[in-house]
Design a protein around this motif. Structure first.
Motif, PDB file in Angstrom:
ATOM      1  N   LYS A 325       0.871  -1.113   0.126  1.00  0.00           N
ATOM      2  CA  LYS A 325      -0.050   0.073   0.115  1.00  0.00           C
ATOM      3  C   LYS A 325       0.921   1.457   0.087  1.00  0.00           C
ATOM      4  N   ALA A 326       2.052   1.386   1.008  1.00  0.00           N
ATOM      5  CA  ALA A 326       2.532   2.454   0.956  1.00  0.00           C
ATOM      6  C   ALA A 326       3.464   2.715  -0.573  1.00  0.00           C
ATOM      7  N   LEU A 327       3.924   1.807  -1.227  1.00  0.00           N
ATOM      8  CA  LEU A 327       4.486   1.751  -2.630  1.00  0.00           C
ATOM      9  C   LEU A 327       3.411   2.413  -3.428  1.00  0.00           C
ATOM     10  N   SER A 328       2.107   2.172  -3.631  1.00  0.00           N
ATOM     11  CA  SER A 328       1.131   2.708  -4.215  1.00  0.00           C
ATOM     12  C   SER A 328       0.709   4.043  -3.796  1.00  0.00           C
ATOM     13  N   MET A 329       0.839   4.504  -2.558  1.00  0.00           N
ATOM     14  CA  MET A 329       0.719   5.723  -1.959  1.00  0.00           C
ATOM     15  C   MET A 329       1.466   6.632  -2.475  1.00  0.00           C
ATOM     16  N   ALA A 330       2.627   6.292  -2.669  1.00  0.00           N
ATOM     17  CA  ALA A 330       3.780   7.201  -2.937  1.00  0.00           C
ATOM     18  C   ALA A 330       3.750   7.697  -4.593  1.00  0.00           C
ATOM     19  N   ILE A 331       2.972   7.229  -5.340  1.00  0.00           N
ATOM     20  CA  ILE A 331       3.010   7.631  -6.899  1.00  0.00           C
ATOM     21  C   ILE A 331       1.839   8.610  -7.061  1.00  0.00           C
ATOM     22  N   GLY A 342      -0.580  12.268 -22.072  1.00  0.00           N
ATOM     23  CA  GLY A 342      -1.308  13.358 -22.371  1.00  0.00           C
ATOM     24  C   GLY A 342      -3.009  12.779 -22.396  1.00  0.00           C
ATOM     25  N   GLN A 343      -3.261  13.199 -23.632  1.00  0.00           N
ATOM     26  CA  GLN A 343      -4.687  12.928 -23.880  1.00  0.00           C
ATOM     27  C   GLN A 343      -5.129  11.368 -23.821  1.00  0.00           C
ATOM     28  N   ALA A 344      -4.128  10.787 -24.187  1.00  0.00           N
ATOM     29  CA  ALA A 344      -4.211   9.403 -24.406  1.00  0.00           C
ATOM     30  C   ALA A 344      -4.037   8.499 -23.436  1.00  0.00           C
ATOM     31  N   GLY A 345      -4.212   9.043 -21.904  1.00  0.00           N
ATOM     32  CA  GLY A 345      -4.019   8.242 -20.933  1.00  0.00           C
ATOM     33  C   GLY A 345      -4.790   8.903 -19.665  1.00  0.00           C
ATOM     34  N   ARG A 346      -5.415   8.221 -18.723  1.00  0.00           N
ATOM     35  CA  ARG A 346      -6.061   8.553 -17.683  1.00  0.00           C
ATOM     36  C   ARG A 346      -5.693   8.058 -16.552  1.00  0.00           C
ATOM     37  N   ALA A 347      -5.339   8.726 -15.499  1.00  0.00           N
ATOM     38  CA  ALA A 347      -4.854   7.831 -14.140  1.00  0.00           C
ATOM     39  C   ALA A 347      -6.021   7.053 -13.792  1.00  0.00           C
ATOM     40  N   THR A 348      -5.623   5.967 -13.072  1.00  0.00           N
ATOM     41  CA  THR A 348      -6.836   5.109 -12.632  1.00  0.00           C
ATOM     42  C   THR A 348      -6.206   4.207 -11.298  1.00  0.00           C
ATOM     43  N   CYS A 349      -7.475   3.476 -10.572  1.00  0.00           N
ATOM     44  CA  CYS A 349      -6.963   2.813  -9.655  1.00  0.00           C
ATOM     45  C   CYS A 349      -7.527   1.462 -10.106  1.00  0.00           C
ATOM     46  N   ASN A 350      -7.943   1.366 -11.516  1.00  0.00           N
ATOM     47  CA  ASN A 350      -8.808   0.003 -11.615  1.00  0.00           C
ATOM     48  C   ASN A 350      -8.169  -0.711 -12.517  1.00  0.00           C
ATOM     49  N   LEU A 351      -7.987  -2.412 -12.326  1.00  0.00           N
ATOM     50  CA  LEU A 351      -7.575  -3.257 -13.350  1.00  0.00           C
ATOM     51  C   LEU A 351      -8.536  -3.285 -14.377  1.00  0.00           C
ATOM     52  N   SER A 360     -15.204   0.101 -11.234  1.00  0.00           N
ATOM     53  CA  SER A 360     -15.394   0.604  -9.845  1.00  0.00           C
ATOM     54  C   SER A 360     -15.381   2.128  -9.641  1.00  0.00           C
ATOM     55  N   ASP A 361     -15.789   2.754  -8.757  1.00  0.00           N
ATOM     56  CA  ASP A 361     -15.491   3.895  -8.361  1.00  0.00           C
ATOM     57  C   ASP A 361     -14.492   4.336  -7.702  1.00  0.00           C
ATOM     58  N   ASN A 362     -13.502   3.171  -7.606  1.00  0.00           N
ATOM     59  CA  ASN A 362     -12.479   3.554  -6.838  1.00  0.00           C
ATOM     60  C   ASN A 362     -11.740   4.687  -7.147  1.00  0.00           C
ATOM     61  N   THR A 363     -11.485   5.756  -6.495  1.00  0.00           N
ATOM     62  CA  THR A 363     -10.651   6.706  -6.981  1.00  0.00           C
ATOM     63  C   THR A 363      -9.649   7.183  -5.608  1.00  0.00           C
ATOM     64  N   GLU A 364      -9.260   6.331  -4.699  1.00  0.00           N
ATOM     65  CA  GLU A 364      -8.513   6.421  -3.339  1.00  0.00           C
ATOM     66  C   GLU A 364      -7.050   6.582  -3.872  1.00  0.00           C
ATOM     67  N   CYS A 365      -6.655   6.102  -5.041  1.00  0.00           N
ATOM     68  CA  CYS A 365      -5.031   6.009  -5.292  1.00  0.00           C
ATOM     69  C   CYS A 365      -4.754   7.229  -5.863  1.00  0.00           C
ATOM     70  N   LEU A 366      -5.651   7.914  -6.590  1.00  0.00           N
ATOM     71  CA  LEU A 366      -5.303   9.187  -7.350  1.00  0.00           C
ATOM     72  C   LEU A 366      -4.694  10.323  -6.543  1.00  0.00           C
ATOM     73  N   THR A 367      -4.769  10.436  -5.442  1.00  0.00           N
ATOM     74  CA  THR A 367      -4.071  11.557  -4.601  1.00  0.00           C
ATOM     75  C   THR A 367      -2.616  10.987  -4.081  1.00  0.00           C
ATOM     76  N   GLN A 368      -1.546  11.307  -4.538  1.00  0.00           N
ATOM     77  CA  GLN A 368      -0.234  10.919  -3.797  1.00  0.00           C
ATOM     78  C   GLN A 368      -0.048  11.424  -2.521  1.00  0.00           C
ATOM     79  N   ASP A 369       0.447  10.424  -1.823  1.00  0.00           N
ATOM     80  CA  ASP A 369       0.649  10.663  -0.270  1.00  0.00           C
ATOM     81  C   ASP A 369       1.689  10.148   0.253  1.00  0.00           C
TER      82      ASP A 369
END
Length: 573
Positions: A325-331, A342-351, A360-369
């Motif tokens: 989890k820490a490895l993910s949070m750091a990104i 660029g426009q050919a990509g979107r940040a995601t938390c979903n496989l 899924s409506d999972n967006t928890e990983c989108l904020t770096q911490d």
């Protein structure tokens, strides 16, 4: 509860008719001479059952075909059959426990012999053989038997009701292979059949004349192809290797090639290339997710060969959820998108990022911490006890070998992620491998993504069609690559979770679409948010390019990109 059949998108119930192009471009087979395709990841084999690499699956799709495909909208369309079986037309049983496929009459292999139901049944036997390793085993999840009814009819029976019976023989990942050619290649013998694996006899528009692994494939038009006047091209060169930059230039700037796949390039680089005027980029979103795979087993070279990266040896620190989890949070995923796509990509938390029903409506990983990641590791007892900047615990250091294929965007990602991980006390060694080897599936190579002789690896793949059942089934207990399966298998992480497997079984017997969506989202969340076994990064749009003189190209993110190569033609001829 009454089960409903799953029919994702419209199903075309009649065979694809010969295409009449707007410019009246019709005529004799082979009329347009030569066509050149470049994939910077070079094919290593032309048997999708022995490789999960997209480059291998797609190059093979020019030669061997499934019973049905998914079109550019994700709809099921018949290829070697006249119609897709459904409950309505009697092809799927009312209890949803079987599907019956009827081959079109008169189909022949490229060697002139007839295509029969024995070939279809043999394909299932080949992939399901208990002594072999099949890269597409999840396609046959829940299959009880495959029965030959007559020369053209085969019946697939499932253990339980299967509202989505379109796993076996649908899409480029599950083509039909010829029984006569592969009869002596069952089980552990499969990787040894070099001639069959490199030169498959097929029903597709082209025939292999020369295959040089990790380099180039020469093909000619299949004179026995079922559609008159197709393919338009008499010969095809499929060049592999190099990098995405060279591939893009070869189509967009120099015009040396007609089609370039997977232009994984920074947006400004691609835009500059397009100014060359020789071709046009094409793009579309589907289900292609760039992600980090966490190895739950120990890849240490100190272990005996055959025991590395196997479930017999848990990973010394990635077995700890707090570390994953820490490895993910750091990104910072938004920065990765900006730098790489660029426009050919979107940040995601979903496989599974699409279709919306399954996302899924999972967006928890989108904020770096970074601060939160450090606090989590502190709480879990991972501290820098000797002042060298690397956290440790019980004599084990957080020292990661992070591998991926050689590609400019991926190396940019590696450099950024290494820096972020350094900020949380994780030492990272970077390795990049030639894509032809990394995605090649050679059981003798130590460098394949299946063997996973690293702690973390990064890549992207997707699934045929719009339903993620087979894709999610890849992570079922026991489906991991291992010596007994010649290191084939889709459960790359060696993940095993009883709740996950039970939900897979529930998904397989659930027909109501909203309920299927709920289950799929739950499966996605277990393997991503709740266990961090897979750490998604970017929902990647598929970007390729074709020359201005190549007509008939329809980019398809739901099947092989080369799905309609039989319809390609030369503009201006």
């Amino acid at each position: 509860m009454k089960l409903k059949t799953l029919l994702m998108g419209a199903i075309a119930t009649t065979a694809l008719a010969p295409v009449a192009f707007a410019d009246g471009h019709e005529g004799e087979r082979g009329r347009d001479g030569q066509v050149n395709i470049i994939y910077w990841q070079a094919p290593s084999i032309l048997n999708p059952y022995l490789s999960g690499g997209t480059k291998d699956i797609e190059s093979a799709s020019l030669v061997i075909e499934p019973l049905g495909r998914y079109d550019e909208n994700g709809a099921l369309v018949p290829y070697l059959v006249d119609e897709i079986p459904t409950v309505e037309n009697g092809g799927v049983s009312a209890d949803l426990k079987s599907i019956t496929w009827k081959l079109s009459e008169g189909l022949i292999w490229s060697d002139g012999s007839p295509v029969t139901s024995a070939d279809v049944a043999f394909t299932a036997e080949y992939c399901m053989h208990p002594e072999g390793g099949c890269a597409q085993a999840a396609k046959f999840d829940g299959v009880d038997s495959v029965e030959i009814i007559d020369d053209l009819t085969v019946k697939v029976t499932f253990v339980d009701a299967k509202p989505n019976p379109y796993g076996p023989f649908m899409g480029g990942q599950s083509p039909i292979i010829q029984k006569a050619q592969f009869a002596d290649c069952l089980g552990a013998k499969a990787p040894e059949c070099t001639e069959a694996n490199f030169n498959p006899i097929g029903t597709g528009p082209f025939v292999v004349t020369d295959f040089r692994p990790n380099d180039v494939i020469q093909m000619v038009a299949n004179e026995n192809f079922r559609h008159e006047g197709k393919p338009a091209f008499a010969s095809l060169t499929f060049k592999g290797g190099g990098d995405a930059t060279a591939a893009g230039r070869a189509v967009l700037e120099t015009g040396e090639f007609d089609y370039a796949w997977n232009l994984q390039l920074a947006p400004d680089v691609l835009a500059k290339m397009a100014e060359g005027g020789k071709g046009v980029p094409v793009s579309a979103f589907g289900t292609l997710v760039e992600r980090l795979e966490m190895n739950l087993t120990n890849p240490s070279p100190d272990l005996p060969e055959g025991e590395r990266s196997t479930i017999a040896h848990p990973h010394p620190f990635l077995s700890d959820f707090s570390v994953r989890k820490a490895l993910s949070m750091a990104i910072d995923r938004e920065l990765l998108v900006e730098i790489g796509y660029g426009q050919a990509g979107r940040a995601t938390c979903n496989l599974v990022p699409a279709p919306a029903l399954y996302a899924s409506d999972n967006t928890e990983c989108l904020t770096q911490d970074i601060d939160g990641a450090n606090a989590l590791l502190d709480e879990a007892g991972w501290v820098d006890s000797d002042g060298d900047g690397v956290r440790d615990k019980d004599g084990v250091k957080l020292s990661i070998l992070y591998q991926t294929s050689t590609n400019a965007v991926r190396q940019d990602f590696q450099a950024l992620i290494k820096d972020w991980w350094n900020q949380i006390g994780v030492e990272t060694e970077l390795r990049n491998l030639d894509a032809s080897v990394f995605f090649g599936g050679d059981p003798g190579s130590p460098d394949t993504f299946q063997k996973f002789y690293a702690d973390v690896e990064m890549y992207a793949n997707n699934f045929d069609g719009t339903d993620p059942q087979a894709y999610l089934s890849a992570y079922r207990c026991g489906n991991e690559p291992k010596p007994a399966s010649q290191w084939q298998g889709e459960n790359i992480n060696r993940f095993c979770n009883e709740e996950y497997d039970a939900l897979l079984d529930e998904l397989a017997r659930t027909g109501e679409l909203d309920k299927r969506g709920e289950i799929a989202k739950r499966l996605n969340d277990i393997i991503t948010r709740e266990t961090m076994t897979i750490v998604p990064l970017v929902d990647r749009g598929r970007v390729s390019a074709h020359s201005n003189t190549l007509g008939g190209v329809i980019l398809n993110t739901w099947d092989s990109e080369l799905w309609n190569a039989a319809d390609w033609y030369r503009i201006g001829n």
